[in-house]
Design a protein around this motif. Structure first.
Motif, PDB file in Angstrom:
ATOM      1  N   MET A 327      79.894  40.990  18.940  1.00 36.82           N
ATOM      2  CA  MET A 327      79.195  42.186  19.427  1.00 36.82           C
ATOM      3  C   MET A 327      77.715  41.874  19.681  1.00 36.82           C
ATOM      4  N   ALA A 328      77.101  41.174  18.725  1.00 33.09           N
ATOM      5  CA  ALA A 328      75.652  40.905  18.832  1.00 33.09           C
ATOM      6  C   ALA A 328      75.361  40.037  20.051  1.00 33.09           C
ATOM      7  N   LEU A 329      76.240  39.095  20.339  1.00 30.30           N
ATOM      8  CA  LEU A 329      76.002  38.199  21.467  1.00 30.30           C
ATOM      9  C   LEU A 329      76.217  38.899  22.794  1.00 30.30           C
ATOM     10  N   ALA A 334      69.637  37.874  23.271  1.00 32.75           N
ATOM     11  CA  ALA A 334      69.393  37.717  21.832  1.00 32.75           C
ATOM     12  C   ALA A 334      69.649  36.288  21.383  1.00 32.75           C
ATOM     13  N   HIS A 335      68.659  35.704  20.703  1.00 34.15           N
ATOM     14  CA  HIS A 335      68.870  34.426  20.015  1.00 34.15           C
ATOM     15  C   HIS A 335      69.248  34.763  18.581  1.00 34.15           C
ATOM     16  N   VAL A 336      70.501  34.538  18.248  1.00 32.09           N
ATOM     17  CA  VAL A 336      70.985  34.879  16.896  1.00 32.09           C
ATOM     18  C   VAL A 336      70.889  33.632  16.014  1.00 32.09           C
ATOM     19  N   HIS A 337      70.279  33.796  14.849  1.00 30.93           N
ATOM     20  CA  HIS A 337      70.168  32.694  13.879  1.00 30.93           C
ATOM     21  C   HIS A 337      70.791  33.178  12.576  1.00 30.93           C
ATOM     22  N   LEU A 338      71.918  32.626  12.199  1.00 29.90           N
ATOM     23  CA  LEU A 338      72.562  33.025  10.941  1.00 29.90           C
ATOM     24  C   LEU A 338      72.471  31.862   9.951  1.00 29.90           C
ATOM     25  N   TYR A 339      72.371  32.222   8.668  1.00 28.31           N
ATOM     26  CA  TYR A 339      72.039  31.222   7.653  1.00 28.31           C
ATOM     27  C   TYR A 339      73.247  30.697   6.877  1.00 28.31           C
ATOM     28  N   GLY A 340      74.458  31.080   7.310  1.00 27.08           N
ATOM     29  CA  GLY A 340      75.648  30.569   6.618  1.00 27.08           C
ATOM     30  C   GLY A 340      75.905  31.265   5.292  1.00 27.08           C
ATOM     31  N   LYS A 341      75.435  32.522   5.163  1.00 27.53           N
ATOM     32  CA  LYS A 341      75.654  33.264   3.905  1.00 27.53           C
ATOM     33  C   LYS A 341      76.726  34.318   4.121  1.00 27.53           C
ATOM     34  N   SER A 342      77.519  34.591   3.088  1.00 25.14           N
ATOM     35  CA  SER A 342      78.494  35.671   3.239  1.00 25.14           C
ATOM     36  C   SER A 342      77.796  37.017   3.011  1.00 25.14           C
ATOM     37  N   ARG A 363      61.862  44.474  21.466  1.00 20.17           N
ATOM     38  CA  ARG A 363      62.093  45.013  20.116  1.00 20.17           C
ATOM     39  C   ARG A 363      63.439  45.730  20.066  1.00 20.17           C
ATOM     40  N   SER A 364      63.706  46.572  21.059  1.00 18.25           N
ATOM     41  CA  SER A 364      64.956  47.320  20.965  1.00 18.25           C
ATOM     42  C   SER A 364      66.164  46.404  21.164  1.00 18.25           C
ATOM     43  N   ALA A 365      66.015  45.365  21.978  1.00 20.25           N
ATOM     44  CA  ALA A 365      67.137  44.426  22.147  1.00 20.25           C
ATOM     45  C   ALA A 365      67.394  43.659  20.843  1.00 20.25           C
ATOM     46  N   ALA A 366      66.322  43.262  20.166  1.00 19.24           N
ATOM     47  CA  ALA A 366      66.497  42.519  18.908  1.00 19.24           C
ATOM     48  C   ALA A 366      67.144  43.411  17.849  1.00 19.24           C
ATOM     49  N   TRP A 367      66.721  44.665  17.796  1.00 18.91           N
ATOM     50  CA  TRP A 367      67.336  45.574  16.825  1.00 18.91           C
ATOM     51  C   TRP A 367      68.808  45.835  17.157  1.00 18.91           C
ATOM     52  N   SER A 368      69.113  45.984  18.462  1.00 22.45           N
ATOM     53  CA  SER A 368      70.519  46.222  18.854  1.00 22.45           C
ATOM     54  C   SER A 368      71.414  45.115  18.312  1.00 22.45           C
ATOM     55  N   PRO A 376      71.454  47.565   8.364  1.00 21.18           N
ATOM     56  CA  PRO A 376      71.114  48.985   8.318  1.00 21.18           C
ATOM     57  C   PRO A 376      69.672  49.181   8.811  1.00 21.18           C
ATOM     58  N   VAL A 377      69.428  50.252   9.575  1.00 22.58           N
ATOM     59  CA  VAL A 377      68.056  50.550  10.008  1.00 22.58           C
ATOM     60  C   VAL A 377      67.385  51.337   8.887  1.00 22.58           C
ATOM     61  N   PRO A 378      66.273  50.809   8.325  1.00 21.62           N
ATOM     62  CA  PRO A 378      65.631  51.535   7.218  1.00 21.62           C
ATOM     63  C   PRO A 378      65.119  52.896   7.683  1.00 21.62           C
ATOM     64  N   ALA A 379      65.253  53.898   6.799  1.00 20.73           N
ATOM     65  CA  ALA A 379      64.814  55.255   7.141  1.00 20.73           C
ATOM     66  C   ALA A 379      63.334  55.272   7.507  1.00 20.73           C
ATOM     67  N   GLU A 380      62.567  54.318   6.927  1.00 24.25           N
ATOM     68  CA  GLU A 380      61.117  54.298   7.152  1.00 24.25           C
ATOM     69  C   GLU A 380      60.752  53.822   8.559  1.00 24.25           C
ATOM     70  N   MET A 381      61.697  53.245   9.295  1.00 23.96           N
ATOM     71  CA  MET A 381      61.333  52.632  10.572  1.00 23.96           C
ATOM     72  C   MET A 381      61.891  53.408  11.739  1.00 23.96           C
ATOM     73  N   GLU A 382      61.096  53.454  12.818  1.00 24.36           N
ATOM     74  CA  GLU A 382      61.573  54.087  14.044  1.00 24.36           C
ATOM     75  C   GLU A 382      62.099  53.004  14.968  1.00 24.36           C
ATOM     76  N   VAL A 383      63.376  53.090  15.235  1.00 21.09           N
ATOM     77  CA  VAL A 383      64.003  52.051  16.049  1.00 21.09           C
ATOM     78  C   VAL A 383      64.865  52.699  17.110  1.00 21.09           C
ATOM     79  N   ALA A 384      64.632  52.360  18.368  1.00 23.43           N
ATOM     80  CA  ALA A 384      65.493  52.823  19.463  1.00 23.43           C
ATOM     81  C   ALA A 384      66.312  51.626  19.925  1.00 23.43           C
TER      82      ALA A 384
END
Ligand code: ADP
Length: 385
Positions: A327-329, A334-342, A363-368, A376-384
């Motif tokens: 989905m993310a790709l 988006a350049h996705v970097h995952l660290y191999g963690k479960s 910013r919105s593409a990276a958040w998507s 999870p999008v933190p309640a403190e942050m405004e993200v579209a």
């Protein structure tokens, strides 16, 4: 050339990517074969970062030792240095990243701007009412050593609570750094790299957003006033020179109504610099390797006008990471970097960087993409997204 990395988390794992490109060999000192970099490194020593025998095996195989984290035994590393082991950054600089109280003393002696603070070592008497009178309430009480990602930072509203917090640190043998609660307009990070001979390069300063002491996003140029950004970059270079760091150093700063103050230093590639993998000619990981091996540094120029890097965290609901990646790709930039963690709730699993012409769009593409990966999008942050 072989670099030994003390610690085998995601920073070592990402160093390995650039080491591979340059044909540099790496050995990592890992606590466990499951550590992020132990999964991808061909030469792994299994031992704790503070284990003398393990460090000696690492040193015997490598030309230079560097670090993935700062939870190290400085005295032990200094002893190895005295025997001729090359540690970069040297322990004379590293101590200011390992110990926040020492950092405050050193930077204070150089008249660099910092929050008002007091340092209380175990065994020293202290009066929390007087501390509150001097610094104002709430107080920000920090463990001088051993904290990361906000662990070891306590915001306390009243004298009895402050007393308990400091006493608990002292019982654990840890010095307390007590600071005024700064009215922060923006959090910034400057990123510098320095070779042993003093040659330096710095990347443009980024704006970071933290929730509960944990970095959630890194933006460039963010909403920073360019003169403030330049000032922060100059402070970064000044500190790197002052303490003689070798390798990458990140310096976290707070922008306030009355100017910049320094929060803390990290002497290794830093979360606030992950954007350089995709948004700079040379990444922080590559330049760190170049610096510790005393090779010419690469350009720190931007590859685009705007960059956003968003950290990926595990959410409360279990996800299938393979499907989430699909989905993310779908976010093609988006350049996705995952660290191999479960995935586990709240665990930092990776980051997503998007570069482009416009700050809001990246910013919105990276958040998507980060949300598609279960963040999870933190309640403190405004993200579209
Ligand atoms: P850590 O070493 O665990 O990352 P920091 O010292 O960077 O801890 O603090 C984590 C976060 O707590 C900072 O990013 C900032 O948001 C907040 N913070 C730290 N010190 C202060 C302070 N003196 N005043 C206000 N907020 C602070």
């Amino acid at each position: 050339m072989r670099v030994g990395v003390i610690g085998a988390g995601q920073l070592a794992r990402m160093m390995l990517e650039d080491a591979s490109t340059l044909g540099i060999d790496v050995t990592v000192l890992a606590e466990s074969p499951d550590d992020g970099a132990a999964q991808t490194c061909t030469d792994v020593v299994i031992a704790s970062a503070t284990d003398e025998a393990g460090l000696r095996v690492l040193a015997s195989r490598c030309d230079v030792l560097t670090l993935d984290h700062e939870l190290v035994d400085l005295d032990l590393l200094a002893r190895l240095e005295a025997e001729g082991v090359v540690v970069r950054p040297p322990t004379t600089a590293l101590r200011y990243a390992v110990d926040k109280a020492e950092m405050r003393r050193r930077l204070g002696a150089a008249d660099l701007p910092m929050p008002a603070h007091r340092i209380v070592a175990p065994g020293e008497a202290f009066d929390t009412v007087a501390l509150g009178d001097a610094l104002g309430w709430p107080l920000v009480i920090k463990a001088a050593r051993g904290g990361y990602d906000g662990r070891g930072v306590f915001v306390v509203d009243a004298a009895p609570e402050a007393h308990t917090t400091i006493a608990e640190l002292h019982t654990a043998g840890i010095t307390a750094l007590i600071e005024e609660a700064v009215a922060i307009d923006h959090e910034l990070a400057a990123l510098v790299v320095r070779r042993p001979d003093g040659q330096m390069a710095s990347w443009p300063v980024v704006e970071t957003a933290q929730v509960d002491g944990v970095c959630r996003e890194v933006l460039l140029p963010g909403v920073l006033d360019p003169t403030v950004a330049d000032e922060a970059e100059a402070i970064g270079r000044q500190v790197a020179e002052l303490i003689g760091v070798v390798g990458v150093m990140a310096i976290e700063l707070f922008a306030t109504a009355s100017g910049l103050v320094i929060n803390e230093l990290a002497m290794r590639p830093h979360n606030s610099g992950h954007w350089t993998q995709d948004g700079s000619v040379t990444s922080q990981f590559e330049n760190h390797l170049r610096a510790v091996l005393d090779l010419p540094l690469g350009s720190t120029s931007l590859t685009a006008a705007a960059v956003a890097s968003v950290n990926v965290f595990g959410g409360d609901d279990p996800i299938d990471l393979d499907e989430a990646l699909r989905m993310a790709l779908g976010e093609a930039n988006a350049h996705v970097h995952l660290y191999g963690k479960s995935p586990r709730p709240g665990r930092k699993l990776g980051h997503v960087t998007v570069v482009g012409d416009d700050g809001d769009t990246v910013r919105s593409a990276a958040w998507s993409a980060a949300v598609a990966l279960g963040t999870p999008v933190p309640a403190e942050m405004e993200v579209a997204t």
